[in-house]
Design a protein around this motif. Sequence first.
Motif, PDB file in Angstrom:
ATOM      1  N   LEU A 274      45.210  36.940  39.751  1.00 53.44           N
ATOM      2  CA  LEU A 274      45.077  36.500  41.136  1.00 53.44           C
ATOM      3  C   LEU A 274      46.366  35.867  41.639  1.00 53.44           C
ATOM      4  CD1 LEU A 274      42.975  36.422  43.323  1.00 53.44           C
ATOM      5  CD2 LEU A 274      42.242  34.196  42.506  1.00 53.44           C
ATOM      6  N   GLN A 275      46.860  34.886  40.899  1.00 56.30           N
ATOM      7  CA  GLN A 275      48.039  34.182  41.379  1.00 56.30           C
ATOM      8  C   GLN A 275      49.304  34.964  41.106  1.00 56.30           C
ATOM      9  OE1 GLN A 275      47.686  30.337  39.526  1.00 56.30           O
ATOM     10  NE2 GLN A 275      46.407  29.643  41.231  1.00 56.30           N
ATOM     11  N   GLY A 276      49.300  35.748  40.017  1.00 53.41           N
ATOM     12  CA  GLY A 276      50.473  36.536  39.686  1.00 53.41           C
ATOM     13  C   GLY A 276      50.803  37.552  40.768  1.00 53.41           C
ATOM     14  N   ALA A 277      49.806  37.881  41.568  1.00 60.19           N
ATOM     15  CA  ALA A 277      50.054  38.863  42.614  1.00 60.19           C
ATOM     16  C   ALA A 277      50.503  38.198  43.906  1.00 60.19           C
ATOM     17  CB  ALA A 277      48.801  39.705  42.826  1.00 60.19           C
ATOM     18  N   THR A 278      49.623  38.007  44.852  1.00 63.93           N
ATOM     19  CA  THR A 278      50.103  37.485  46.130  1.00 63.93           C
ATOM     20  C   THR A 278      49.725  36.035  46.376  1.00 63.93           C
ATOM     21  OG1 THR A 278      48.155  38.309  47.225  1.00 63.93           O
ATOM     22  CG2 THR A 278      50.106  39.712  47.296  1.00 63.93           C
ATOM     23  N   LEU A 279      48.672  35.552  45.702  1.00 66.92           N
ATOM     24  CA  LEU A 279      48.317  34.169  45.961  1.00 66.92           C
ATOM     25  C   LEU A 279      49.268  33.251  45.226  1.00 66.92           C
ATOM     26  CD1 LEU A 279      44.438  34.221  45.660  1.00 66.92           C
ATOM     27  CD2 LEU A 279      45.793  34.006  47.715  1.00 66.92           C
ATOM     28  N   PRO A 280      49.924  32.353  45.916  1.00 66.87           N
ATOM     29  CA  PRO A 280      50.789  31.403  45.218  1.00 66.87           C
ATOM     30  C   PRO A 280      49.945  30.354  44.502  1.00 66.87           C
ATOM     31  CG  PRO A 280      50.771  30.950  47.550  1.00 66.87           C
ATOM     32  CD  PRO A 280      49.929  32.163  47.356  1.00 66.87           C
ATOM     33  N   GLY A 281      50.575  29.618  43.615  1.00 59.95           N
ATOM     34  CA  GLY A 281      49.853  28.638  42.805  1.00 59.95           C
ATOM     35  C   GLY A 281      49.107  27.646  43.671  1.00 59.95           C
ATOM     36  N   SER A 282      47.886  27.354  43.274  1.00 61.95           N
ATOM     37  CA  SER A 282      47.130  26.399  44.067  1.00 61.95           C
ATOM     38  C   SER A 282      46.496  25.365  43.165  1.00 61.95           C
ATOM     39  CB  SER A 282      46.060  27.113  44.876  1.00 61.95           C
ATOM     40  OG  SER A 282      45.148  27.736  44.000  1.00 61.95           O
ATOM     41  N   GLY A 283      47.268  24.770  42.305  1.00 54.32           N
ATOM     42  CA  GLY A 283      46.678  23.739  41.476  1.00 54.32           C
ATOM     43  C   GLY A 283      47.212  23.780  40.069  1.00 54.32           C
TER      44      GLY A 283
END
Lengths: 333, 365
Positions: A274-283
């Motif tokens: 999820l984050q490795g793709a387009t979502l930047p780190g969120s926590g």
Amino acid sequence: MTSTTHRPAPSTDGEPDAATGGPTARPATARRRRRSQHRPVWEEAPGPLGFTGKVVLLAFIVLAVAFPLYTIMLTSVSTQADVTRSGGLVTVPGELSLAAYEQILSGGIVTRAALVSIGITAVGTLLSTVVSVLAAFGLSRPGSFGHRPLLFVLLITMFFGAGMIPTYLLVSALGLIDSYWALILPTAVSAFNVLILRSFFMGIDPAITDAARIDGAGDWRVLFQIVTPMSKAAIAVVALFYGVGYWNAFFNAMLYINDNAKWPLQLVLRSYVLQGATLPGSGAGQIDVATGAVTGLPVKMAVLVLAVVPILLVYPFVQRHFTKGVIFGAIKG
Amino acid sequence: MTHGSSQDVRGRGDADDPALATVAPTAASAAAGTAAPALATAGDAVVVDEGSGRAGAVQPRRKVSWRARLARDRSLILMTMPAVLLLAVFAYIPIAGNVVAWQDYSPFLGIADSQWVGWYNFQRLFVNDAFWHAVGNTLLITAFQLVFFFPVPIVMALLLNSVMTPRVRTTIQSIVYLPHFFSWVIVVTVFQQLFGGAGFVAQRLADLGYDGFDLMTDPDTFLVLITMQSVWKDAGWGMIIFLAALSTVDPALYEAAVVDGANRWRRIWHVTLPALRPVIILLLILRLGDALTVGFEQLILQRGAVGVDASEVLDTFVYYQGVINGDWSFAAAAGLLKGVVSLVLVLGANKLAHLFGEAGVYKRA
């Protein structure tokens, strides 16, 4: 629901129209071939427009669920070349390859996370189911000593949750941070599931358990030799609910597991896919994708499929028990 | 919903005896218990059902001293102990742990040595813009989903109930129930692959010369996105309870309606929907009680992508203030406030249902 008595039908979900088409509508001997044999005689057949609309709508609903799963599974067994050609998710099968699965299952982060998840799910489900069956049976005889206060202890947890912060402080005070028990114990008992089992146990004919008691069986023996074998369906459903809960648990791991070597699969899925793709780190801790073994869309989709497969494997065996009763009995208590 | 003449209407396929069920609803499932114990229990919404059921069958109702009862039921009590113990530790101690909301809690000092500050944290909460923004977002999402999510399972159940062939129906049910069992990580990842910047839809649109489609990071359409996700994951599963209610509708009512000249839509309006009303009200109550709880895992997964403005809700506020920023007492105050208001909401909604003559979530029998 004032006077509705739910007929305790042992049938599966598919059957309820047996109730809508009574004997007047469907004599067993004279089946109508032209119109749907399942349609009650008083109901008019849908017109061509209504029928088409219904089919289109149902097809859309089914496709909305099935298509994403299909294309994700197909992509996970496709080659990177096919992915590049289709510009992302693969919809038309090309060359098939299990390379992605070989990569994620040959040791490394994903393999370890999968094993962690399997372990937590197995231990947690066993513990939760046993504890819940015991509690449900212990509470299944109204009028027994302490029945009302004990039931209340359970019910209150359904209406008032302690909140995230005190729970976190407790788990941390108990020294369970970075312990797998932190993913099991705080969610081990669900009052809802205990009530499902309890209402099922209360529905068992008392004549059966009474007969066993007259023959000298104690409560433990009644539970294990009489009640449990008769309640396999309900126990299976509750075990599924617990199992899915443990398998899917993601936030508890994010809270309590700081050591990413101990991450369960859902957290790995979040970080790498999820984050490795387009979502930047969120926590909590994000890991550099480059250092992990996971790259490329087929591999990402393989991790996703890995997280789905256990559910797909267990689901068919339990799904037929989702009768109206299990859910209704639960909601109604 | 009466079972008055149901004996001759239901007939074949019904193992149990409807007449008996009408007389003693709580014993209904017991009556059918011999062959395959029934999954359903009483018709009435009874959670606390003291005094109903089968107590009398085992022990005749006469005064027994509490010592004798304790001795008789000690195994039963022992059986509940593991669950009670787990709840005591992991549900009740944390409830007491909410006292940190009145402290200036520091992890190094612990609850015992941290300073007491009275209502200071709650005062801070009431003047905190971010908190009220989170409250606003929470209520907005609840309201939006009440309109655009809540009716979907009802419509789907009506649609599916009109499918006559059992095999087609069970197949569709099996498929649409499935996403309920996927985790939010899976659901959000699936949506990202479909509607994200590099996703399926964006690629198809790019082929047509339209660039820049990315639903996952657009704060303006975030409400629509999370509602789509909720529908995909849970609308099918939400159907199950409506299908159950539909299957208990007495077919005689439909036949009578047809005789009276009611067409398809009027039958839905005058027979089906009234039959669903108790369930709809029950679920509305539950939803209202949960008004301050909106898909925490779903939102925290996407908070980074769409930004705080669109996605901060009460639960994420508590998480970031407490666990991330270490302002434990402030976060605990926010969480406690939420818990108390939720409790009041669910009790109030239930009271309201009673006033309207519905059974509600619980009642004492």
